[in-house]
Structures are given as structure tokens and as C-alpha cells.
Write a protein that holds these residues in place. Structure first.
Motif, mmCIF file in Angstrom:
data_model
loop_
_atom_site.group_PDB
_atom_site.id
_atom_site.type_symbol
_atom_site.label_atom_id
_atom_site.label_comp_id
_atom_site.label_asym_id
_atom_site.label_seq_id
_atom_site.Cartn_x
_atom_site.Cartn_y
_atom_site.Cartn_z
ATOM 1 N N TYR A 180 0.753 -1.196 0.013
ATOM 2 C CA TYR A 180 0.035 0.047 0.066
ATOM 3 C C TYR A 180 0.830 1.175 -0.197
ATOM 4 O O TYR A 180 0.419 2.433 -0.246
ATOM 5 N N GLY A 198 10.264 6.478 4.494
ATOM 6 C CA GLY A 198 11.120 5.595 4.622
ATOM 7 C C GLY A 198 11.296 4.668 6.042
ATOM 8 O O GLY A 198 10.807 5.134 6.850
ATOM 9 N N SER A 229 5.535 -0.373 13.075
ATOM 10 C CA SER A 229 4.184 -0.798 12.218
ATOM 11 C C SER A 229 4.077 -2.116 11.962
ATOM 12 O O SER A 229 5.185 -2.910 11.656
ATOM 13 N N MET A 285 -4.227 5.981 2.987
ATOM 14 C CA MET A 285 -4.308 7.286 2.109
ATOM 15 C C MET A 285 -3.796 7.086 0.729
ATOM 16 O O MET A 285 -2.889 6.353 0.333
#
Ligand code: SAM
Ligand code: SF4
Length: 348
Positions: free
Chosen positions: A46, A86, A139, A209
Motif C-alpha cells: 500500500y 522510508g 508498524s 491514504m
């Protein structure tokens, strides 16, 4: 080494007296996110295309220059800095910047933190803590190693788990961030909640997004968090709470797992009215909004002069252009992203 490192606020009286940043809508800017590199050792589907073209290394600010800019922002009222990318921990010698900024905690800066994919965390966790970092975001979109490989393309689940273990052992508080993806991790969020809360971590879910060209169809991935919340409420008791971390998440307390769950909903619920953030890229470009293209070139100001007063003037000019909010919409007809740059350029 640049002689300016660590001396900015005292070197220039103009900067020491720098006025706080108030945007045209009366919002004080106190939070700076810094994308220290646009490169990454993962290729989350994504976020990036598999075959990404990265910025030429010659365009990057040095870590000394990034430090100088961050210090100018601290002098202008920034209280919280988040390093991102990044993948921030793949930037060579990144701990130099972490250490320099860590020295500012307690003298202007209140919090230094970072968002990481966790791949390099095991070897940096102790040093991060030693530099003054106390909380980090990791994450993680799934707990299934095969699915993890699929979503990150190049990531190794076991290494991220090692990173989480090492970070907790070092005393860092972790918040897990998961991008909510239809048909990918929708059904797994209850397990992720139990996992996170069972280990004393908060969990935040994020709507995808539309930023940058990727290899896939974004409308296939998009899952409104209102739908996810309704799903979760069939199994869990969610109570809205006023908890804030300086970011855009709205939190609930989950009774059954006794932990916090955050929702970041740029698409279904605009979070702009309380925006206190600006974003600096590794080339010295300042984006006043994640979801708009307008930007200010701070690199030219930085390299033109040793006078940090002029850098502050360039920052002031940029803040006058901070827009009211983003215009994220997915262009379903042409499947075009709303913003052409990738999240990895501006930092999430
Ligand atoms: N590499 C680090 C990481 O993954 O944590 C830091 C940078 S990454 C761009 C920051 C956050 O942005 C991650 O939590 C990631 O999942 C999220 N992200 C990336 N692309 C996104 C997109 N198009 N929509 C929503 N979140 C996105
Ligand atoms: Fe890399 Fe983070 Fe983007 Fe994944 S989300 S590709 S880890 S920058």
C-alpha cells in the motif's frame, strides 16, 4: 563535521528569541515529523511499488544539516519530533542524529520518538533508550508470517518480533500501527488487539491514504474504519476516551483486553481541525500538510547562509501557507492517487 551542530539556539540571538509558529487558522505548530530517508528495506504494497526509484543520494541533507534544521524548529516552538521515513533506521549513521536531538530533550524539546518497521530495532533499541527516546511506533499489519511477507514483500516477521522484544526489554514503550486493509487483515484485528494489549502495547489502526503510484488498486484495499469499528463492537466493549499523544488518533478503551485502541481516519473523518504538525523531508523540503502538494524549500535557505535567523524567516513564510486541511479523495474513475508523492517521502 559541521561546526553548527548542537549550537544553533545559542549561536544566533535571533533564533533564541524566535517567535512561535501560529498558522493562518490560529493553530500552533509544535510537532515536526522528519523523513530522514525515502529508502526502505520493505516494499509494503500500500506504500510503495516494488520497483521504486529513490531520491539521488546527492540531494539528501547531511545528518548535521538535518540537526541544524530541527534545532531551528525547536527554537521556534517545536516540542515533539518524530523521525520517520522510508525506514529511519536504514539511514547510515542515523544514531548520530538521534543522539544530537536527544541532547535537546528538556531544553526546548519534550519528546523525541520514531516510527519504524522494526527490522533494525533489535540492534538499536538500547541506544535509542540511552539517547532519551522513551516511546516508539512500530508498524505491523499482521501476525501471520506468510501474510507479513506478502504485504511487506521483503520483510521478515521473526526479525520484527525480535525488534519488539528488544525494545520492550530496553524499556521503550511501543505503540503498534496497523493499516486496515479490506480482505487482508480485517478479520485479524481482534487477535492483534489481544496480542498488543497482552504485551502492554497500544494499537492504532489507520485508513489507507491515496499517496503515490503503487502496483495495486487502492480502492480494492480501502477499508473505512467506521466499518471496522462496527465489526469490533460485536466482540468488544469500546469506550471513547480523551487520551491524546499529540498525533491525529482518536482513542477508545477496550474493556475486555484492558488496553487502548486508536483510530486514524483521514478518509472518513477529517482530523485537520486540530493539526499541529509539519513535515520535513530528507532533502529539506517542508510540507505544511501531508495531503497537499504545496511545499517550502528550506535546503536553499540552509545552504545559503550560516545565519539561522534567515532559516527561521523561511520557516515563518512557510507557516503562513499551512492550509486548512487535506483534500484526500480516491479518484475512482482513473484510479489515480490524490497526492503523487509516496508516504515514504513525506513520512507517515
Ligand atoms: N518505515 C516506517 C514504518 O513503516 O513504520 C516509517 C515510515 S511509514 C511511511 C509510516 C507509516 O505510514 C506506517 O505505519 C505505514 O504503515 C503507513 N503508511 C504507508 N503508506 C500508507 C498509505 N498509503 N496510507 C496509510 N498509511 C500508510
Ligand atoms: Fe517501508 Fe514503512 Fe513504506 Fe513499509 S510502510 S514500505 S516499511 S516506508
Amino acid at each position: 563535521m559541521n561546526s553548527n551542530v548542537g549550537t544553533i539556539a545559542s549561536a544566533s540571538p535571533l533564533v533564541a528569541d524566535a517567535a512561535p509558529m501560529i498558522d493562518p487558522f490560529g493553530r500552533a505548530v509544535t510537532y515536526l515529523r522528519v523523513s530522514v530517508t525515502d529508502r526502505c528495506d520493505f516494499r509494503c504494497t500500500y506504500c510503495m511499488a516494488e520497483n521504486m526509484t529513490f531520491l539521488p543520494k546527492k540531494d539528501l541533507l547531511t545528518l548535521e544539516e538535518l540537526n541544524r534544521l530541527c534545532c531551528a524548529f525547536i527554537a521556534k516552538g517545536v516540542r515533539k519530533i518524530r523521525l520517520t521515513g522510508g525506514e529511519p533506521l536504514v539511514r547510515k549513521n542515523i544514531m548520530f542524529l538521534v543522539r544530537e536531538l536527544g541532547k535537546r530533550i528538556g531544553s526546548g524539546l519534550e519528546e523525541l520518538t520514531l516510527t519504524t518497521n522494526g527490522s533494525q530495532l533489535a540492534r538499536h533499541a538500547e541506544e535509542l533508550y540511552d539517547c532519551g527516546v522513551r516511546r516508539i511506533n512500530v508498524s505491523l499489519d499482521t501476525l501471520d508470517p506468510d501474510k507479513f511477507r506478502k504485504i511487506t514483500r521483503w520483510g521478515d516477521f521473526a526479525k520484527v518480533m525480535e525488534g519488539i522484544d528488544a525494545a520492550q526489554k530496553a524499556g521503550l514503550k511501543i505503540k503498534l500501527n496497523a493499516v486496515a486493509l479490506k480482505d487482508f487483515n480485517q478479520a485479524e484485528i481482534p487477535d492483534m488487539l489481544r496480542f498488543a494489549h497482552g504485551r502492554g502495547m497500544d494499537l492504532t489502526v489507520i485508513e489507507t491514504m491515496p499517496m503515490g503510484e503503487i502496483d495495486e488498486d487502492r480502492t480494492d484495499q480501502y477499508l473505512p474504519l467506521s466499518e471496522l469499528r462496527a465489526d469490533l463492537e460485536r466482540q468488544f466493549t469500546l469506550t471513547d476516551i480523551g487520551y491524546k499523544t499529540g498525533g491525529p488518533a482518536r482513542y477508545v478503551e477496550v474493556t475486555e483486553t484492558a488496553g487502548r485502541l486508536g483510530f486514524i481516519t483521514p478518509m472518513t473523518h477529517n482530523f485537520c481541525e486540530s493539526c499541529n504538525r509539519v513535515r520535513l523531508t530528507c532533502t529539506g523540503t517542508l510540507y505544511m500538510c501531508l495531503g497537499q502538494n504545496d511545499a517550502a524549500d528550506l535546503r536553499s535557505a540552509l545552504r545559503a547562509t550560516d545565519d539561522d535567523g534567515l532559516v527561521c524567516a523561511a520557516i515563518d513564510e512557510a507557516i503562513t501557507r499551512k492550509p486548512k486541511g487535506h483534500d484526500f479523495i480516491i479518484d475512482r474513475t482513473h484510479n489515480r492517487p490524490a497526492v503523487s508523492r509516496h508516504m515514504s517521502v513525506t513520512g507517515g
